[in-house]
Design a protein around this motif. Structure first.
Motif, PDB file in Angstrom:
ATOM      1  N   GLY A 301       0.791  -1.212   0.000  1.00  0.00           N
ATOM      2  CA  GLY A 301       0.000   0.000   0.000  1.00  0.00           C
ATOM      3  C   GLY A 301       0.833   1.275   0.000  1.00  0.00           C
ATOM      4  N   LEU A 302       0.206   2.353  -0.477  1.00  0.00           N
ATOM      5  CA  LEU A 302       0.780   3.691  -0.488  1.00  0.00           C
ATOM      6  C   LEU A 302      -0.235   4.655   0.119  1.00  0.00           C
ATOM      7  N   THR A 303       0.249   5.777   0.618  1.00  0.00           N
ATOM      8  CA  THR A 303      -0.633   6.885   0.955  1.00  0.00           C
ATOM      9  C   THR A 303       0.175   8.165   0.871  1.00  0.00           C
ATOM     10  N   THR A 304      -0.508   9.301   0.927  1.00  0.00           N
ATOM     11  CA  THR A 304       0.157  10.602   0.904  1.00  0.00           C
ATOM     12  C   THR A 304      -0.333  11.436   2.069  1.00  0.00           C
ATOM     13  N   ASP A 305       0.489  12.423   2.459  1.00  0.00           N
ATOM     14  CA  ASP A 305       0.040  13.390   3.453  1.00  0.00           C
ATOM     15  C   ASP A 305      -0.169  14.746   2.778  1.00  0.00           C
ATOM     16  N   ALA A 306      -0.564  15.745   3.566  1.00  0.00           N
ATOM     17  CA  ALA A 306      -0.886  17.052   3.014  1.00  0.00           C
ATOM     18  C   ALA A 306       0.339  17.787   2.471  1.00  0.00           C
ATOM     19  N   LYS A 307       1.539  17.285   2.748  1.00  0.00           N
ATOM     20  CA  LYS A 307       2.766  17.863   2.206  1.00  0.00           C
ATOM     21  C   LYS A 307       3.219  17.156   0.930  1.00  0.00           C
ATOM     22  N   ASP A 308       2.367  16.317   0.379  1.00  0.00           N
ATOM     23  CA  ASP A 308       2.639  15.592  -0.861  1.00  0.00           C
ATOM     24  C   ASP A 308       3.826  14.652  -0.725  1.00  0.00           C
ATOM     25  N   ARG A 309       3.954  14.023   0.447  1.00  0.00           N
ATOM     26  CA  ARG A 309       4.960  12.997   0.668  1.00  0.00           C
ATOM     27  C   ARG A 309       4.279  11.638   0.582  1.00  0.00           C
ATOM     28  N   VAL A 310       4.893  10.718  -0.133  1.00  0.00           N
ATOM     29  CA  VAL A 310       4.305   9.403  -0.368  1.00  0.00           C
ATOM     30  C   VAL A 310       4.869   8.409   0.641  1.00  0.00           C
ATOM     31  N   TYR A 311       3.982   7.761   1.411  1.00  0.00           N
ATOM     32  CA  TYR A 311       4.396   6.767   2.401  1.00  0.00           C
ATOM     33  C   TYR A 311       4.441   5.393   1.742  1.00  0.00           C
ATOM     34  N   LEU A 312       5.485   4.642   2.057  1.00  0.00           N
ATOM     35  CA  LEU A 312       5.796   3.383   1.391  1.00  0.00           C
ATOM     36  C   LEU A 312       5.801   2.241   2.398  1.00  0.00           C
ATOM     37  N   SER A 313       5.050   1.206   2.122  1.00  0.00           N
ATOM     38  CA  SER A 313       5.061   0.012   2.978  1.00  0.00           C
ATOM     39  C   SER A 313       6.213  -0.884   2.524  1.00  0.00           C
ATOM     40  N   LEU A 314       7.360  -0.722   3.141  1.00  0.00           N
ATOM     41  CA  LEU A 314       8.577  -1.423   2.715  1.00  0.00           C
ATOM     42  C   LEU A 314       8.537  -2.857   3.237  1.00  0.00           C
ATOM     43  N   GLN A 315       7.946  -3.735   2.455  1.00  0.00           N
ATOM     44  CA  GLN A 315       7.638  -5.088   2.923  1.00  0.00           C
ATOM     45  C   GLN A 315       8.884  -5.920   3.177  1.00  0.00           C
ATOM     46  N   GLU A 316       9.935  -5.690   2.419  1.00  0.00           N
ATOM     47  CA  GLU A 316      11.154  -6.493   2.611  1.00  0.00           C
ATOM     48  C   GLU A 316      11.908  -6.114   3.881  1.00  0.00           C
ATOM     49  N   HIS A 317      11.593  -4.970   4.453  1.00  0.00           N
ATOM     50  CA  HIS A 317      12.333  -4.479   5.614  1.00  0.00           C
ATOM     51  C   HIS A 317      11.454  -4.332   6.855  1.00  0.00           C
TER      52      HIS A 317
END
Length: 389
Positions: A301-317
């Motif tokens: 999954g991905l999501t963004t915040d109000a500062k246009d930063r994309v959050y990454l679900s780093l599954q391998e880590h």
């Protein structure tokens, strides 16, 4: 609840609350890192009946999980997580009993759902009969649910945008400033993905980037979760990497850009939403507008915040990452409890929640043995920005 199940849940809760294990490393002797990752805390341990890939949290704090029917035998596909961690069918048991004769009123295979600004719950139903196969006629849909009255308000068919090999996966809804739109990823059952743009008022569905390199599963990749390769293993057949096209998606704060990535890919892509939803724009023009934003790790999954930063679900880590607007990727937190990091949710009080779905422990990746261990951790951390919607 039988005694043996109580013991299992109790021991799992202790393990979840204890935090990440560092077996073999003496206290105070952890290896140095250039930038220590932050920590996650256990928000709740959800005793879901099957794999909870989706997560959505209402403004008042009610929490919902989505449990795709990977085999068709799963009893519940949409549930509400109660304060004690138990999960009840939502909006009720009847809606969770798939009925091909009432495809618009019952739920077949729900991988994800989101809330809009009015706290309406929008749920994606892929309409798959057994986690695979041709979607049930009328079964692929977006369902709007009033959580105050716990009832389905309406159902928007997606049949015009699905194909025989569709496997709809993720959903974003943009209802503001006169817009009423939705975007859906189709990861495909053989890795050939697409993106659906939906007008929620008219019901128009436009299928875009069908089979485009940015929505396709990449060949030759192996994903590692819990220090093991995630491979489909059946009998004596040679193990093979799963396929997974367009999977996670996220909207920019102004809704003009859609970020997305295939499940089996290390790259992040973006495209203008106006091009996706306008049926008069040629497909070649849309494809030419896709931007490759570079590597971001193996994510769900991905999501963004109000500062246009994309959050990454780093599954391998077992980690949470974040891509900044300048392209920098940083690791915010890591936790051994974050097994198959999947869906994010940002609350108005700036908590970032993320689900641990344990997909890598499913039978298809372990020669038929189910290694999933409920309850499933839902973790959280503080961030410094508001949600987009």
């Amino acid at each position: 609840m039988p005694l043996d199940r109580r013991r299992l849940i109790g021991s799992s809760l202790v393990a979840l609350a204890a935090g990440p294990a560092r077996a073999g490393t003496p206290p105070g002797r952890e290896p140095p890192t250039s930038r220590p990752a932050g920590s996650l805390e256990l928000a709740i341990a959800a005793d879901a009946s099957s794999t909870p890939t989706g997560l959505a949290i209402a403004r008042g704090g009610r929490m919902f999980v989505m449990m795709p029917r990977f085999t068709g035998a799963e009893p519940v596909t949409l549930g509400e997580v109660l304060p004690d961690g138990s999960v009840k069918p939502y909006p009720d048991a009847a809606a969770n009993r798939p009925d091909p004769k009432a495809p618009h009123a019952t739920l077949f295979h729900v991988p994800n759902g989101v809330f809009d600004r009015d706290d309406t719950l929008w749920v994606l139903d892929a309409g798959l009969p057994e986690g695979k196969g041709t979607p049930v006629p009328g079964g692929a849909k977006i369902v709007a649910i009033d959580i105050a009255q716990n009832r389905i308000l309406r159902s928007i068919p997606l049949e015009a945008g699905v194909v025989a090999q569709s496997s709809l996966n993720d959903l974003r809804v943009d209802r503001r400033d006169g817009r009423s739109l939705a975007y859906v990823t189709d990861q495909g059952q053989a890795g050939a993905g697409a993106i659906l743009a939906v007008d929620l008022d008219s019901g128009r569905v436009v299928r875009r980037l069908d089979g485009h390199p940015s929505t396709r599963s990449e060949d030759g990749l192996v994903k590692f979760v819990e220090r093991r390769p995630v491979m489909e293993r059946k009998g004596d057949a040679r193990p093979k990497s799963p396929k997974g096209g367009a999977n996670g998606i996220a909207l920019s704060p102004d809704g003009t850009r859609l970020y997305y990535a295939p499940l089996m890919s290390r790259r992040l892509y973006a495209v203008d939403t106006a091009a996706l939803r306008d049926p008069d724009i040629p497909e070649a023009t849309v494809a030419a507008a896709v931007r490759d934003l570079g590597e971001k790790g193996m994510t769900g999954g991905l999501t963004t915040d109000a500062k246009d930063r994309v959050y990454l679900s780093l599954q391998e880590h077992n980690a949470v990452g974040r891509r900044l607007p300048d392209g920098t990727v940083e690791v915010l937190a890591a936790d051994d409890r974050l097994i198959w990091a999947d869906t994010f949710w940002i609350t108005p009080d700036r908590w970032l929640y993320i689900s641990a779905a344990q997909v890598n422990r499913r039978p298809e990746f372990n020669r038929g043995e189910d290694l999933q261990r409920p309850p499933y951790a839902i973790l959280r951390m503080r961030i410094d920005a508001n949600p987009v919607i």
